[in-house]
Design a protein around this motif. Sequence first.
Motif, short mmCIF file in Angstrom:
data_model
loop_
_atom_site.label_atom_id
_atom_site.label_comp_id
_atom_site.label_asym_id
_atom_site.label_seq_id
_atom_site.Cartn_x
_atom_site.Cartn_y
_atom_site.Cartn_z
N PHE A 1 -6.16 4.99 -6.27
CA PHE A 1 -7.14 5.59 -5.74
C PHE A 1 -6.80 7.22 -5.40
O PHE A 1 -5.87 7.55 -4.76
CB PHE A 1 -7.73 5.14 -4.38
CG PHE A 1 -8.00 3.71 -4.42
CD1 PHE A 1 -9.16 3.21 -5.16
CD2 PHE A 1 -7.27 2.61 -3.93
CE1 PHE A 1 -9.28 1.83 -5.56
CE2 PHE A 1 -7.42 1.16 -4.11
CZ PHE A 1 -8.43 0.84 -4.93
N PHE B 1 0.75 -1.22 0.03
CA PHE B 1 0.10 0.03 0.12
C PHE B 1 0.86 1.26 -0.03
O PHE B 1 1.56 1.49 0.96
CB PHE B 1 -0.79 -0.03 1.12
CG PHE B 1 -1.98 1.12 1.25
CD1 PHE B 1 -1.72 2.35 1.33
CD2 PHE B 1 -3.39 0.70 1.43
CE1 PHE B 1 -2.77 3.29 1.32
CE2 PHE B 1 -4.24 1.62 1.38
CZ PHE B 1 -4.02 3.03 1.33
N ALA C 1 -9.11 -1.58 0.69
CA ALA C 1 -7.86 -1.34 -0.11
C ALA C 1 -6.64 -2.05 0.42
O ALA C 1 -5.82 -2.56 -0.34
CB ALA C 1 -7.69 0.09 -0.22
N LYS C 2 -6.65 -1.99 1.67
CA LYS C 2 -5.28 -2.75 2.46
C LYS C 2 -5.69 -4.10 2.44
O LYS C 2 -4.56 -4.75 2.04
CB LYS C 2 -5.31 -2.30 3.92
CG LYS C 2 -4.24 -2.81 4.73
CD LYS C 2 -2.98 -2.07 4.35
CE LYS C 2 -1.82 -2.64 5.25
NZ LYS C 2 -0.48 -2.03 4.99
N MET D 1 -6.89 -5.75 -0.23
CA MET D 1 -6.27 -6.00 -1.63
C MET D 1 -5.07 -6.18 -1.69
O MET D 1 -4.29 -7.07 -2.44
CB MET D 1 -6.81 -4.84 -2.55
CG MET D 1 -8.31 -4.67 -2.50
SD MET D 1 -9.24 -6.19 -2.87
CE MET D 1 -8.77 -6.79 -4.66
N CYS D 2 -4.17 -5.48 -0.94
CA CYS D 2 -2.67 -5.69 -0.96
C CYS D 2 -2.36 -7.17 -0.39
O CYS D 2 -1.52 -7.81 -0.89
CB CYS D 2 -2.10 -4.53 -0.11
SG CYS D 2 -2.09 -2.97 -0.53
N MET E 1 -4.02 -0.95 -8.33
CA MET E 1 -5.29 -0.23 -8.20
C MET E 1 -5.06 1.23 -7.50
O MET E 1 -4.21 1.13 -6.66
CB MET E 1 -6.10 -0.96 -7.04
CG MET E 1 -6.55 -2.33 -7.52
SD MET E 1 -7.43 -3.29 -6.27
CE MET E 1 -9.02 -2.62 -6.78
N ASN F 1 -14.25 -0.64 -9.15
CA ASN F 1 -12.70 -0.75 -9.48
C ASN F 1 -12.56 -2.37 -8.72
O ASN F 1 -11.57 -2.87 -9.47
CB ASN F 1 -12.11 0.29 -8.62
CG ASN F 1 -12.01 1.37 -9.31
OD1 ASN F 1 -10.59 1.69 -9.79
ND2 ASN F 1 -12.88 2.03 -9.50
N CYS G 1 -2.27 5.22 -3.46
CA CYS G 1 -3.52 5.94 -2.95
C CYS G 1 -2.99 7.45 -2.64
O CYS G 1 -2.15 7.63 -1.81
CB CYS G 1 -4.19 5.36 -1.75
SG CYS G 1 -5.65 6.02 -1.05
N LYS H 1 -2.30 -7.24 -4.72
CA LYS H 1 -2.51 -5.99 -5.54
C LYS H 1 -1.51 -4.85 -5.19
O LYS H 1 -1.19 -5.28 -3.84
CB LYS H 1 -4.05 -5.61 -5.43
CG LYS H 1 -5.07 -6.58 -5.78
CD LYS H 1 -4.94 -6.97 -7.31
CE LYS H 1 -6.16 -7.80 -7.66
NZ LYS H 1 -6.25 -8.07 -8.95
N THR H 2 -1.37 -4.35 -5.94
CA THR H 2 -0.41 -3.20 -5.87
C THR H 2 -1.42 -1.85 -5.78
O THR H 2 -2.07 -1.56 -6.53
CB THR H 2 0.47 -2.62 -7.01
OG1 THR H 2 1.47 -3.64 -7.03
CG2 THR H 2 1.26 -1.33 -6.68
N VAL H 3 -1.43 -1.15 -4.30
CA VAL H 3 -1.99 0.04 -4.30
C VAL H 3 -1.63 1.37 -4.33
O VAL H 3 -0.50 1.43 -3.38
CB VAL H 3 -3.04 -0.37 -3.07
CG1 VAL H 3 -3.73 1.04 -2.50
CG2 VAL H 3 -4.06 -1.29 -3.05
#
Length: 242
Positions: free
Chosen positions: A154, A29, A173-174, A176-177, A152, A144, A185, A181-183
Amino acid sequence: MLEIKNLSAFYGGRKVLDNISLAFEKGSFHAVIGKNGSGKSTLVNCIAGINKYVGSITYDGSDVSSFSFAERAKRISLLSQHVSPVPFTVREMVSFGRNPYGDIKKSGGTVDDALEMANIMHLSDKRVDKISGGERQLAYFAMNLCQDADIMIFDEPTANADIDFEAKILSCAKQMCHSGKTVICVMHNLSQAVKFADRIAILDNGKCVFFGSKETCLEKEMIENNFGVRRFDSDGEIFFSV
């Protein structure tokens, strides 16, 4: 890995990003923070292919500018801070996230998963233009999630949300990491940035003045020095205030 090298961008003849180089790691994140006008939104818009730039942006060694629209959308998604009150049901709009895959009509399970993860299944049959601003932000967030991109992005996703909606979006969102996933934000709430981020980028007048782990950021007091705020620690939580 998403890598940015020597990135510069211009708006109205003015340089708004100045020779920025960053590497965003899978499963992390990344919070992008900075004062108004520092170039945060321009940075993520360049990654998403909205803004023109000079320099390079690569994903796993491939230049993202060479991707087709569908290829790019499978790899990179963007949730803007400005979301439109469109005349579709929440379920219909969330299903649009499957556009790059060409399977909207067969995406029921994926849509349900996104609605559940965003905790808005109860809104699925309501029209997007008839729900609150915070609920609308969650609906776009679910779209999304449904897009299921590797990266991803944001851009201040909680700008129109109250504190409860903010916690839901950032916690999701956290999560998803944790699934790889790469976040990335863009955040205005410094306390929340420190709470959720693994790595922090600080922009100032178009330049990146810090990029590194949250721990190093706190150790060097980068937030205090760049924003003119004071740090408070309470019950294991870190807060910043003027």
